[in-house]
Design an enzyme around this catalytic site. Structure first.
Site, mmCIF file in Angstrom:
data_model
loop_
_atom_site.group_PDB
_atom_site.id
_atom_site.type_symbol
_atom_site.label_atom_id
_atom_site.label_comp_id
_atom_site.label_asym_id
_atom_site.label_seq_id
_atom_site.Cartn_x
_atom_site.Cartn_y
_atom_site.Cartn_z
ATOM 1 N N ASP A 196 -6.819 -7.239 -23.506
ATOM 2 C CA ASP A 196 -6.127 -7.876 -22.369
ATOM 3 C C ASP A 196 -4.623 -7.602 -22.396
ATOM 4 O O ASP A 196 -3.955 -7.662 -21.368
ATOM 5 C CB ASP A 196 -6.369 -9.390 -22.362
ATOM 6 C CG ASP A 196 -7.655 -9.756 -21.638
ATOM 7 O OD1 ASP A 196 -8.275 -8.850 -21.043
ATOM 8 O OD2 ASP A 196 -8.042 -10.943 -21.675
ATOM 9 N N ARG A 218 -9.860 -15.041 -31.015
ATOM 10 C CA ARG A 218 -10.958 -14.406 -30.289
ATOM 11 C C ARG A 218 -11.819 -13.534 -31.204
ATOM 12 O O ARG A 218 -13.040 -13.482 -31.065
ATOM 13 C CB ARG A 218 -10.392 -13.531 -29.165
ATOM 14 C CG ARG A 218 -11.440 -12.664 -28.491
ATOM 15 C CD ARG A 218 -10.864 -11.904 -27.296
ATOM 16 N NE ARG A 218 -11.910 -11.106 -26.660
ATOM 17 C CZ ARG A 218 -11.973 -9.769 -26.709
ATOM 18 N NH1 ARG A 218 -11.046 -9.087 -27.343
ATOM 19 N NH2 ARG A 218 -12.952 -9.132 -26.109
ATOM 20 N N GLU A 272 -3.958 -25.473 -15.577
ATOM 21 C CA GLU A 272 -3.772 -25.980 -16.936
ATOM 22 C C GLU A 272 -2.782 -27.137 -17.006
ATOM 23 O O GLU A 272 -2.938 -28.049 -17.818
ATOM 24 C CB GLU A 272 -3.304 -24.844 -17.857
ATOM 25 C CG GLU A 272 -4.316 -23.718 -18.028
ATOM 26 C CD GLU A 272 -4.313 -22.720 -16.875
ATOM 27 O OE1 GLU A 272 -3.420 -22.799 -16.007
ATOM 28 O OE2 GLU A 272 -5.202 -21.842 -16.832
ATOM 29 N N PHE A 293 -1.802 -20.342 -22.173
ATOM 30 C CA PHE A 293 -1.710 -21.325 -21.086
ATOM 31 C C PHE A 293 -1.553 -22.749 -21.625
ATOM 32 O O PHE A 293 -0.920 -23.581 -20.985
ATOM 33 C CB PHE A 293 -2.926 -21.205 -20.183
ATOM 34 C CG PHE A 293 -3.245 -19.770 -19.837
ATOM 35 C CD1 PHE A 293 -2.242 -18.924 -19.378
ATOM 36 C CD2 PHE A 293 -4.514 -19.251 -20.006
ATOM 37 C CE1 PHE A 293 -2.513 -17.590 -19.084
ATOM 38 C CE2 PHE A 293 -4.791 -17.929 -19.712
ATOM 39 C CZ PHE A 293 -3.792 -17.091 -19.246
ATOM 40 N N HIS A 339 -7.923 -17.735 -28.309
ATOM 41 C CA HIS A 339 -7.322 -16.452 -27.939
ATOM 42 C C HIS A 339 -5.841 -16.405 -28.277
ATOM 43 O O HIS A 339 -5.020 -15.911 -27.502
ATOM 44 C CB HIS A 339 -7.559 -16.149 -26.452
ATOM 45 C CG HIS A 339 -9.008 -15.974 -26.114
ATOM 46 N ND1 HIS A 339 -9.919 -16.998 -26.201
ATOM 47 C CD2 HIS A 339 -9.702 -14.885 -25.691
ATOM 48 C CE1 HIS A 339 -11.113 -16.556 -25.853
ATOM 49 N NE2 HIS A 339 -11.029 -15.282 -25.544
#
Lengths: 278, 313
Positions: B117, B167, B58, B83, B109
């Site tokens: 997650d 998400r 990234e 990220f 997300h």
């Protein structure tokens, strides 16, 4: 320019570096001096640029990934006619456009702001990719320090450039062997540098980076290399040209005082006179 | 609101890119091995030559986006918020923000609705991080309609823009004729006189629902949708604060430095009134379904309702 002319110009660029850093009372002379021959070759011989039109669309681009050696870049740009050489001593002063690290919005001829190590190469890769996507034929050059390549982002960028076969990109590593905390092989060895770039699918050329003929041949070879980017590992002397700075890690990021300034300029005068007799 | 259509803003993001690709020939979309999750894969299918997968890197992706913008492209760099704003913060600051390059960041997300997650991927700090960068626009759309509108507005904006998408599916609340999106302009969704709820992202729908329940009890709540956290529509918020005298902020983000922080900064200088911040209370998240997490952390309509009630005493 022929090689002797370029060497004389590189010597003038070195004087500009010393003048700038002395005027700033701070800055990075060591890595600016080691790369002075490369800066000079790029701006006076290799790159398609026009100081009267610094933003022309089809120009070749240069990204100083080791942005702390801004005095070297500024001196080359000033001598090439982008801005007055007389402005060099304003380096790092409040209100000066010559920021401590290159700022593309302030300095004519600077193609990308840089200074945080490891980031310039990614921008250069993006420029090379942009040229490829647009069908433009300009070339992109980026100069990294041998300490800088300890940054992981450098290898992310190298992996991408090799994967995308960006043959319009030339990565130059100024391998002067020293970083702030000492010798690169003692701090966190980046060696073998050439083999690493080979493994990332680069064409690798190792040269004496203070030898104008070897610099010339390397860039010619890079230009004729197709299907992969080129990495030039330039073995140089940190502080090159100034007797008391050569090979001395202490001169990575320190300005000469008035007395040292006189000695340094006298050193470069002598070198200049010798070059004129060649 | 179970009958209301729910769409994830990341879905709308991917669709918007694919729809705009035709009229924006310089649009280039970058991803970091998450094209199927960020939904830029929809763009990739239609414009394979203008989709650049950078691999799992990234930091480099942000630099490549910077370089592309300097060749006239409009790069949209896409990855998870963790990220984009977290890992690559310094690249965004120094390679995109400092030179004020025309790079757009599509961060999907975001927040705890990442769900199962868990904490490592639930970015509740991105609004705070991004809004400290000079010249950075920060947008957090409330539904699919707004998400699509913000992508177009970002492409038309000269300079860096951070767009935040989620998400999980969220109710479509802006599907109406007179809906207009303008960067930096908040939207007054419901007028009220007792309290102002300033909400962003998925908390806008939750706040509207909470306002309805409050109305049933005679509490008149004004609801403002702040889709752009920077530049903040301080004028609209201060005017409402002047009217109601009490402000609640609601966001799926840490109560530190995000919408709550921005609103407090603005009101402290313009219209000091008591403020209650609803958000993630300076803790890490955990695994669970999006809806279960929203309920646990008080970020559903019920949570807003209860917090407002308690705040009003």
């Amino acid at each position: 320019m022929n090689n002797p002319e370029l060497s004389r110009m590189a010597n003038e660029v070195r004087k500009g570096i010393i003048t700038a850093v002395h005027g700033a009372k701070a800055g990075h002379p060591g890595g600016s001096l080691s790369a002075a021959d490369i800066f000079t070759f790029l701006y006076f011989e290799e790159m398609n640029i026009d100081p009267a039109d610094p933003k022309k669309a089809d120009r070749d681009r240069f990204v100083l990934s080791k942005g702390h050696t801004a005095p070297g870049l500024y001196s080359a740009l000033a001598h090439r006619g982008y801005f007055p050489v007389e402005d060099l001593p304003t380096l790092r002063h409040l209100g000066s456009y010559l920021q401590g690290h290159p700022c593309m919005q302030e300095v004519p001829g600077v193609d990308m702001s840089s200074g945080s190590l490891g980031q310039g190469i990614s921008a250069a890769v993006g420029m090379a990719l942009g040229a490829r996507m647009s069908g433009a034929d300009f070339r992109v050059y980026t100069l990294l320090g041998d300490g800088e390549i300890e940054e992981g982002q450098v290898w992310e960028a190298a992996m991408f450039a090799g994967h995308r076969k960006l043959d319009n990109l030339v990565v130059i590593v100024d391998n002067n062997g020293l970083q702030i905390d000492g010798k690169v092989e003692n701090v966190c060895s980046p060696y073998p540098i050439g083999e690493k770039f080979k493994a990332f699918n680069f064409h690798v050329i190792e040269i004496d980076g203070n030898d104008m003929q070897q610099i010339r041949e390397a860039f010619a070879q890079a230009r004729s290399t197709k299907g992969m980017p080129t990495a030039i590992v330039a073995h140089t002397v940190k502080g090159k040209g100034v007797s008391f700075m050569e090979g001395q890690v202490g001169w990575h990021g320190k300005a000469p005082n008035d007395e040292e300034y006189k000695i340094a300029m006298a050193d470069l005068e002598r070198i200049g006179e010798a070059l004129c007799q060649k | 609101m179970s009958e209301v259509k729910k769409i994830a803003t990341r879905e709308a993001y991917g669709e918007a890119l694919a729809e705009l690709g035709e009229s924006y020939p310089n649009l280039v979309v970058l991803d970091a091995d998450l094209a199927s999750a960020t939904k830029t894969g929809v763009f990739q299918k239609k414009f394979p030559d203008r989709h650049v997968d950078c691999g799992i890197a990234e930091a480099n992706m942000m630099g490549i986006a910077a370089g592309l913008s300097l060749t006239g492209k409009i790069p949209v760099a896409s990855t998870f918020a963790m990220f984009a704003a977290g890992r690559a913060y310094e690249q965004v600051r120094n390679s995109i923000g400092y030179p004020h390059l025309n790079v757009k960041i599509g961060a999907t997300h975001a927040g705890i609705t990442v769900g199962e997650d868990g904490a490592t991927h639930q970015c509740n700090e991105d609004i705070a991080l991004m809004r400290t960068i000079p010249g950075m626009v920060v947008i957090n759309p409330s539904d699919a309609v707004e998400a699509k509108a913000c992508v177009k507005a970002a492409l038309d904006w000269e300079g860096p823009v951070y767009m935040r998408f989620g998400r999980a599916g969220v109710p479509v609340i802006n599907d109406r004729e007179d809906y207009r999106f303008e960067i930096g302009k908040g939207i007054l969704l419901r007028e009220g006189s007792d309290v102002t709820i300033v909400a962003t992202g998925i908390m806008v729908a939750a706040s509207l629902e909470a306002a309805k329940r409050l109305a049933e009890e005679g509490i008149s709540a004004e609801v403002i949708n702040i889709h752009t956290i920077k530049p903040l529509d301080a004028e609209l918020i201060a005017a409402s604060a002047k009217k109601t005298g009490k402000v609640v902020t609601a966001e799926e983000h840490s109560v530190i430095g995000g919408l709550g922080g921005a609103v407090c900064e603005a009101l402290a200088e313009r219209m000091p009134v008591p403020v209650c911040r609803i958000g993630i209370e300076d803790v890490f998240g955990e695994s669970g379904s999006a809806s279960a997490l929203l309920a646990k952390y008080g970020l559903d309509a019920d949570g807003v309702y209860r917090k407002v009630k308690a705040f009003l005493g």
